[in-house]
Design a protein around this motif. Structure first.
Motif, PDB file in Angstrom:
ATOM      1  N   ARG A 151      16.259   6.064  29.734  1.00  0.00           N
ATOM      2  CA  ARG A 151      17.262   7.019  30.211  1.00  0.00           C
ATOM      3  C   ARG A 151      16.851   8.446  29.892  1.00  0.00           C
ATOM      4  NH1 ARG A 151      21.594   9.976  28.706  1.00  0.00           N
ATOM      5  NH2 ARG A 151      21.287   9.521  26.486  1.00  0.00           N
ATOM      6  N   ARG A 152      16.407   8.689  28.657  1.00  0.00           N
ATOM      7  CA  ARG A 152      15.929  10.014  28.248  1.00  0.00           C
ATOM      8  C   ARG A 152      14.912   9.815  27.141  1.00  0.00           C
ATOM      9  NH1 ARG A 152      20.291  13.278  25.950  1.00  0.00           N
ATOM     10  NH2 ARG A 152      19.279  13.635  23.954  1.00  0.00           N
ATOM     11  N   ASP A 153      13.652  10.091  27.458  1.00  0.00           N
ATOM     12  CA  ASP A 153      12.567   9.714  26.569  1.00  0.00           C
ATOM     13  C   ASP A 153      12.631  10.484  25.253  1.00  0.00           C
ATOM     14  OD1 ASP A 153      10.286   8.495  25.623  1.00  0.00           O
ATOM     15  OD2 ASP A 153       9.118   8.853  27.437  1.00  0.00           O
ATOM     16  N   PHE A 154      12.313   9.767  24.166  1.00  0.00           N
ATOM     17  CA  PHE A 154      12.214  10.388  22.851  1.00  0.00           C
ATOM     18  C   PHE A 154      10.860  11.066  22.644  1.00  0.00           C
ATOM     19  CE2 PHE A 154      14.459   6.227  22.245  1.00  0.00           C
ATOM     20  CZ  PHE A 154      15.733   6.711  22.016  1.00  0.00           C
ATOM     21  N   HIS A 155       9.877  10.745  23.496  1.00  0.00           N
ATOM     22  CA  HIS A 155       8.482  11.035  23.187  1.00  0.00           C
ATOM     23  C   HIS A 155       7.797  11.852  24.282  1.00  0.00           C
ATOM     24  CE1 HIS A 155       9.511   6.837  21.793  1.00  0.00           C
ATOM     25  NE2 HIS A 155       9.302   7.450  20.649  1.00  0.00           N
ATOM     26  N   HIS A 156       6.749  12.592  23.879  1.00  0.00           N
ATOM     27  CA  HIS A 156       5.799  13.139  24.850  1.00  0.00           C
ATOM     28  C   HIS A 156       4.894  12.044  25.387  1.00  0.00           C
ATOM     29  CE1 HIS A 156       6.712  17.387  24.296  1.00  0.00           C
ATOM     30  NE2 HIS A 156       6.690  17.221  22.992  1.00  0.00           N
ATOM     31  N   GLU A 157       4.445  11.181  24.482  1.00  0.00           N
ATOM     32  CA  GLU A 157       3.597  10.036  24.834  1.00  0.00           C
ATOM     33  C   GLU A 157       4.102   8.829  24.070  1.00  0.00           C
ATOM     34  OE1 GLU A 157      -0.943  10.945  25.616  1.00  0.00           O
ATOM     35  OE2 GLU A 157      -0.364  11.554  23.584  1.00  0.00           O
ATOM     36  N   PHE A 158       3.944   7.656  24.687  1.00  0.00           N
ATOM     37  CA  PHE A 158       4.372   6.425  24.044  1.00  0.00           C
ATOM     38  C   PHE A 158       3.575   5.286  24.647  1.00  0.00           C
ATOM     39  CE2 PHE A 158       6.895   2.556  24.103  1.00  0.00           C
ATOM     40  CZ  PHE A 158       7.419   2.469  22.819  1.00  0.00           C
ATOM     41  N   ALA A 159       2.947   4.470  23.813  1.00  0.00           N
ATOM     42  CA  ALA A 159       2.213   3.320  24.323  1.00  0.00           C
ATOM     43  C   ALA A 159       2.323   2.164  23.336  1.00  0.00           C
ATOM     44  CB  ALA A 159       0.737   3.655  24.554  1.00  0.00           C
ATOM     45  N   THR A 160       2.517   0.979  23.869  1.00  0.00           N
ATOM     46  CA  THR A 160       2.527  -0.248  23.078  1.00  0.00           C
ATOM     47  C   THR A 160       1.336  -1.097  23.483  1.00  0.00           C
ATOM     48  OG1 THR A 160       4.927  -0.264  22.799  1.00  0.00           O
ATOM     49  CG2 THR A 160       3.799  -2.363  22.572  1.00  0.00           C
ATOM     50  N   TYR A 161       0.650  -1.635  22.488  1.00  0.00           N
ATOM     51  CA  TYR A 161      -0.559  -2.442  22.713  1.00  0.00           C
ATOM     52  C   TYR A 161      -0.363  -3.837  22.119  1.00  0.00           C
ATOM     53  CZ  TYR A 161      -2.484   2.218  23.474  1.00  0.00           C
ATOM     54  OH  TYR A 161      -2.703   3.493  23.929  1.00  0.00           O
ATOM     55  N   ARG A 162      -0.870  -4.817  22.830  1.00  0.00           N
ATOM     56  CA  ARG A 162      -0.846  -6.205  22.365  1.00  0.00           C
ATOM     57  C   ARG A 162      -2.279  -6.657  22.101  1.00  0.00           C
ATOM     58  NH1 ARG A 162       2.060 -10.841  25.941  1.00  0.00           N
ATOM     59  NH2 ARG A 162       3.857  -9.560  25.344  1.00  0.00           N
ATOM     60  N   PHE A 163      -2.462  -7.345  20.963  1.00  0.00           N
ATOM     61  CA  PHE A 163      -3.798  -7.779  20.561  1.00  0.00           C
ATOM     62  C   PHE A 163      -3.779  -9.232  20.096  1.00  0.00           C
ATOM     63  CE2 PHE A 163      -3.559  -3.231  19.619  1.00  0.00           C
ATOM     64  CZ  PHE A 163      -4.711  -2.748  20.208  1.00  0.00           C
ATOM     65  N   ARG A 164      -4.927  -9.865  20.244  1.00  0.00           N
ATOM     66  CA  ARG A 164      -5.168 -11.165  19.615  1.00  0.00           C
ATOM     67  C   ARG A 164      -5.857 -10.930  18.280  1.00  0.00           C
ATOM     68  NH1 ARG A 164      -7.533 -13.663  23.555  1.00  0.00           N
ATOM     69  NH2 ARG A 164      -5.717 -14.959  24.080  1.00  0.00           N
ATOM     70  N   PRO A 165      -5.314 -11.426  17.172  1.00  0.00           N
ATOM     71  CA  PRO A 165      -5.997 -11.261  15.886  1.00  0.00           C
ATOM     72  C   PRO A 165      -7.271 -12.098  15.839  1.00  0.00           C
ATOM     73  CG  PRO A 165      -4.054 -12.662  15.648  1.00  0.00           C
ATOM     74  CD  PRO A 165      -4.028 -12.134  17.049  1.00  0.00           C
ATOM     75  N   LEU A 166      -8.368 -11.458  15.424  1.00  0.00           N
ATOM     76  CA  LEU A 166      -9.652 -12.144  15.341  1.00  0.00           C
ATOM     77  C   LEU A 166      -9.998 -12.534  13.909  1.00  0.00           C
ATOM     78  CD1 LEU A 166     -11.745  -9.911  17.779  1.00  0.00           C
ATOM     79  CD2 LEU A 166     -10.700 -12.147  18.267  1.00  0.00           C
ATOM     80  N   ALA A 167      -9.882 -11.602  12.982  1.00  0.00           N
ATOM     81  CA  ALA A 167     -10.229 -11.876  11.589  1.00  0.00           C
ATOM     82  C   ALA A 167      -9.551 -10.852  10.707  1.00  0.00           C
ATOM     83  CB  ALA A 167     -11.744 -11.825  11.395  1.00  0.00           C
ATOM     84  N   GLU A 168      -9.092 -11.287   9.541  1.00  0.00           N
ATOM     85  CA  GLU A 168      -8.535 -10.344   8.569  1.00  0.00           C
ATOM     86  C   GLU A 168      -9.390 -10.362   7.314  1.00  0.00           C
ATOM     87  OE1 GLU A 168      -4.785 -11.393   6.507  1.00  0.00           O
ATOM     88  OE2 GLU A 168      -4.723 -13.131   7.842  1.00  0.00           O
ATOM     89  N   HIS A 169      -9.417  -9.218   6.648  1.00  0.00           N
ATOM     90  CA  HIS A 169     -10.276  -9.028   5.482  1.00  0.00           C
ATOM     91  C   HIS A 169      -9.475  -8.353   4.375  1.00  0.00           C
ATOM     92  CE1 HIS A 169     -14.036  -9.750   7.879  1.00  0.00           C
ATOM     93  NE2 HIS A 169     -13.232  -9.321   8.847  1.00  0.00           N
ATOM     94  N   GLY A 170      -9.680  -8.783   3.131  1.00  0.00           N
ATOM     95  CA  GLY A 170      -9.054  -8.149   1.991  1.00  0.00           C
ATOM     96  C   GLY A 170      -7.647  -8.646   1.737  1.00  0.00           C
ATOM     97  N   THR A 171      -6.908  -7.877   0.938  1.00  0.00           N
ATOM     98  CA  THR A 171      -5.536  -8.226   0.574  1.00  0.00           C
ATOM     99  C   THR A 171      -4.641  -7.010   0.735  1.00  0.00           C
ATOM    100  OG1 THR A 171      -5.819  -7.632  -1.768  1.00  0.00           O
ATOM    101  CG2 THR A 171      -6.356  -9.898  -1.138  1.00  0.00           C
ATOM    102  N   TRP A 172      -3.353  -7.281   0.948  1.00  0.00           N
ATOM    103  CA  TRP A 172      -2.354  -6.219   1.006  1.00  0.00           C
ATOM    104  C   TRP A 172      -1.153  -6.660   0.188  1.00  0.00           C
ATOM    105  CZ3 TRP A 172      -1.874  -1.413   1.282  1.00  0.00           C
ATOM    106  CH2 TRP A 172      -0.643  -0.802   1.545  1.00  0.00           C
ATOM    107  N   GLU A 173      -0.834  -5.863  -0.829  1.00  0.00           N
ATOM    108  CA  GLU A 173       0.264  -6.175  -1.740  1.00  0.00           C
ATOM    109  C   GLU A 173       0.120  -7.585  -2.305  1.00  0.00           C
ATOM    110  OE1 GLU A 173       3.690  -5.255   0.743  1.00  0.00           O
ATOM    111  OE2 GLU A 173       3.796  -3.251  -0.135  1.00  0.00           O
ATOM    112  N   GLY A 174      -1.117  -7.957  -2.596  1.00  0.00           N
ATOM    113  CA  GLY A 174      -1.404  -9.266  -3.163  1.00  0.00           C
ATOM    114  C   GLY A 174      -1.430 -10.409  -2.174  1.00  0.00           C
ATOM    115  N   ARG A 175      -1.241 -10.096  -0.894  1.00  0.00           N
ATOM    116  CA  ARG A 175      -1.165 -11.152   0.121  1.00  0.00           C
ATOM    117  C   ARG A 175      -2.493 -11.327   0.845  1.00  0.00           C
ATOM    118  NH1 ARG A 175       3.380 -10.025   4.299  1.00  0.00           N
ATOM    119  NH2 ARG A 175       2.710 -12.098   4.980  1.00  0.00           N
ATOM    120  N   THR A 176      -2.815 -12.562   1.146  1.00  0.00           N
ATOM    121  CA  THR A 176      -3.880 -12.922   2.077  1.00  0.00           C
ATOM    122  C   THR A 176      -3.280 -13.854   3.130  1.00  0.00           C
ATOM    123  OG1 THR A 176      -4.564 -14.807   0.721  1.00  0.00           O
ATOM    124  CG2 THR A 176      -5.676 -12.692   0.307  1.00  0.00           C
ATOM    125  N   GLY A 177      -4.029 -14.139   4.155  1.00  0.00           N
ATOM    126  CA  GLY A 177      -3.512 -15.045   5.177  1.00  0.00           C
ATOM    127  C   GLY A 177      -2.266 -14.528   5.856  1.00  0.00           C
TER     128      GLY A 177
END
Length: 231
Positions: A200-226
């Motif tokens: 109805r009324r854009d919040f943005h100058h530019e806006f894009a959403t991307y969809r991806f297939r996860p291939l591989a993850e590396h390392g840890t984040w906040e103690g999490r893997t997998g």
């Protein structure tokens, strides 16, 4: 072509340099474009330490090949800091709208199944006068995504003065699409209604959403893997 998304805790001086002078095609061999942002916690109060976490950095990047990613993480000063965190390598699948910084991506590349894991990344350049309205509509969506049982990781990030990004890992394409369309059980139309308001009324100058297939993850984040579910 390959995309990556990185999360890391950095010293304040490294964070400041990354936000002010992010890596570019001119400084980093094999890089097409990178977005460097400070993390926010989805749904947190607008003014709070959780809302803008200056020591915690997200980087979304497009590369010409995987060898360029490996070289950056091994040899670049920022890359070595990011290598100590967590990152995911991604296969591009689809976009909605486009960014001037990432031209040339086809609207769709390849196919996917409804029960496979999926990663969504959104990057937007805000219209500053629209920020209060954006927060009014966007924060309920942030809480919806953060609390959705279909996500294994969901976060937002910001680079002053106007760039905002979201990143989410979903157990299945089906669960993500049901959320976007307001068809989750029980029905929850916060995301669908916010998208209707943006049209109805854009919040943005530019806006894009991307969809991806996860291939591989590396390392840890906040103690999490997998973090990426097994496909």
């Amino acid at each position: 072509m390959m995309h990556t998304f990185h999360l890391a805790e950095l010293p304040p001086a490294v964070t400041a340099r990354a936000l002010l002078r992010p890596p570019s095609a001119g400084t980093t061999p094999g890089l097409d474009h990178a977005e460097c942002l400070a993390l926010m916690r989805l749904g947190a109060p607008t003014v709070s330490p959780d809302r803008l976490q200056l020591r915690r950095v997200a980087v979304f990047a497009q590369w010409r090949d995987e060898e360029s990613v490996d070289r950056f993480l091994a040899e670049d000063p920022l890359g070595r800091h990011l290598a100590a965190g967590w990152h995911i390598r991604l296969e591009y699948l689809r976009r909605w709208s486009t960014l001037a910084a990432l031209p040339g991506l086809p609207a769709r590349a390849g196919s996917w199944g409804p029960e496979e894991p999926v990663v969504a990344v959104t990057v937007a350049r805000m219209r500053l006068p629209e920020v209060p309205r954006f927060l009014r509509w966007g924060k309920p969506v942030e809480r919806q995504v953060r609390g959705h049982p279909g996500t294994t990781l969901a976060l937002a990030a910001f680079r002053p003065p106007r760039t905002i990004a979201t990143f989410s890992v979903w157990r299945t394409v089906r669960e993500m699409e049901e959320m976007v369309r307001g068809r989750s059980a029980p029905a929850d139309r916060r995301h669908a209604d916010a998208m209707a308001e943006r049209r109805r009324r854009d919040f943005h100058h530019e806006f894009a959403t991307y969809r991806f297939r996860p291939l591989a993850e590396h390392g840890t984040w906040e103690g999490r893997t997998g973090i990426v579910p097994a496909g």
